[in-house]
Design an enzyme around this catalytic site. Sequence first.
Site, PDB file in Angstrom:
ATOM      1  N   ARG A 237       1.056  -1.196   0.088  1.00 25.10           N
ATOM      2  CA  ARG A 237       0.087   0.006   0.056  1.00 25.10           C
ATOM      3  C   ARG A 237       0.930   1.160  -0.069  1.00 25.10           C
ATOM      4  O   ARG A 237       1.927   1.360   0.692  1.00 25.10           O
ATOM      5  CB  ARG A 237      -1.105   0.040   1.286  1.00 25.10           C
ATOM      6  N   GLU A 266      -4.261   7.437  -4.623  1.00 27.24           N
ATOM      7  CA  GLU A 266      -4.681   6.807  -5.938  1.00 27.24           C
ATOM      8  C   GLU A 266      -5.841   7.265  -6.691  1.00 27.24           C
ATOM      9  O   GLU A 266      -6.846   7.410  -6.056  1.00 27.24           O
ATOM     10  CB  GLU A 266      -4.662   5.373  -5.723  1.00 27.24           C
ATOM     11  N   HIS A 285      -1.637   0.639  -9.656  1.00 27.03           N
ATOM     12  CA  HIS A 285      -2.103  -0.594  -8.837  1.00 27.03           C
ATOM     13  C   HIS A 285      -2.794  -1.892  -9.384  1.00 27.03           C
ATOM     14  O   HIS A 285      -3.677  -2.059  -9.365  1.00 27.03           O
ATOM     15  CB  HIS A 285      -3.389  -0.208  -7.785  1.00 27.03           C
TER      16      HIS A 285
END
Length: 327
Positions: A237, A266, A285
């Site tokens: 993360r 994000e 991601h």
Amino acid sequence: MNKRVVAVRRLDENHLAQLRQLFHVDCFDSLGPDNEQAYIQAMRRAHGLIGGKLTINRQLLDESPHLKVISTISVGYDNLPLDELTQRGILLCNTPDVLTETTADTGFALIMATARRVVELAELVKQGNWLGHIDKPLFGLDVHGKVLGIIGMGRIGAAVARRGALGFGMRVRYSNSSPKPALETELGAQRCDMDELLAQSDFVCISVPLTTETHQLIGAEAFRKMKSSAILINISRGKVVDEAALIDALNEGQIGGAGLDVFEEEPVSRDSPLLQMTNVVALPHIGSATHETRAAMAQLAVDNLILALQGEWPKSAVNEQVLAAKH
Ligand code: DGY
């Protein structure tokens, strides 16, 4: 058919059909200001919630008096208030295991891409700038035989370590709250403290979940301890890394580069200095984002939700104490 389910993102028709055979399903392809009221309305009657990138707060929980199960299509659940759910007797299920190898593949793609400057040099060719011999200024670094440091030797960390040790003859160091004797035997991995790991590793791969303990675990102090040639890989993360400190470390040449699948915010801002750096490979991601793995994650989440709403033990529950209290 009296139970109701809210489905948010990441479910295709096949998975929705499985749910519709058993429950009434309210489906939201995306969530935003336009459908917020409809979502709250659906949650007021829902017994189950399934989806990816779920966000749920105390207020929404107050509006969801019948909610018994949340089935997230992800292994990570840092976006969800676990303690609050447990206190309210709401079961949380996630999707471990099925994404382990794919996420490790992503980690290794970042190791290879950063070390061998794959993105930068592929771009050079596409721009028509391959004009002669590639010489020293554009050379990369070897991956094979190097030291791979794994921060967080869970399932995904172990899968990255296995690729490094068995595929690339890398020497593996790891830091983890508990020792992993089987991996030490299998891979010759050595457990060490964080300082040693940072000082010795050519590649530092972060694979810890985001918790209050791991929030900004890697910051200015950590970067000072790393080799100036070392490459940071983050597949966990973004908030595990202090991103401002990472930018400084890269600007000052304290470390050699970074391969990032995750960011503090994000999508990462297009103005982030990280995106201007040739020694940074940035991905959106995509750790688990393959057709096969996302389908397997969705199926596991559907199975979990069906089992749990039928009063049975799901395949993977995060707060099992909620279940134990009921059985
Ligand atoms: C996960 O499952 O937690 C991955 O980060 C994909 O969302």
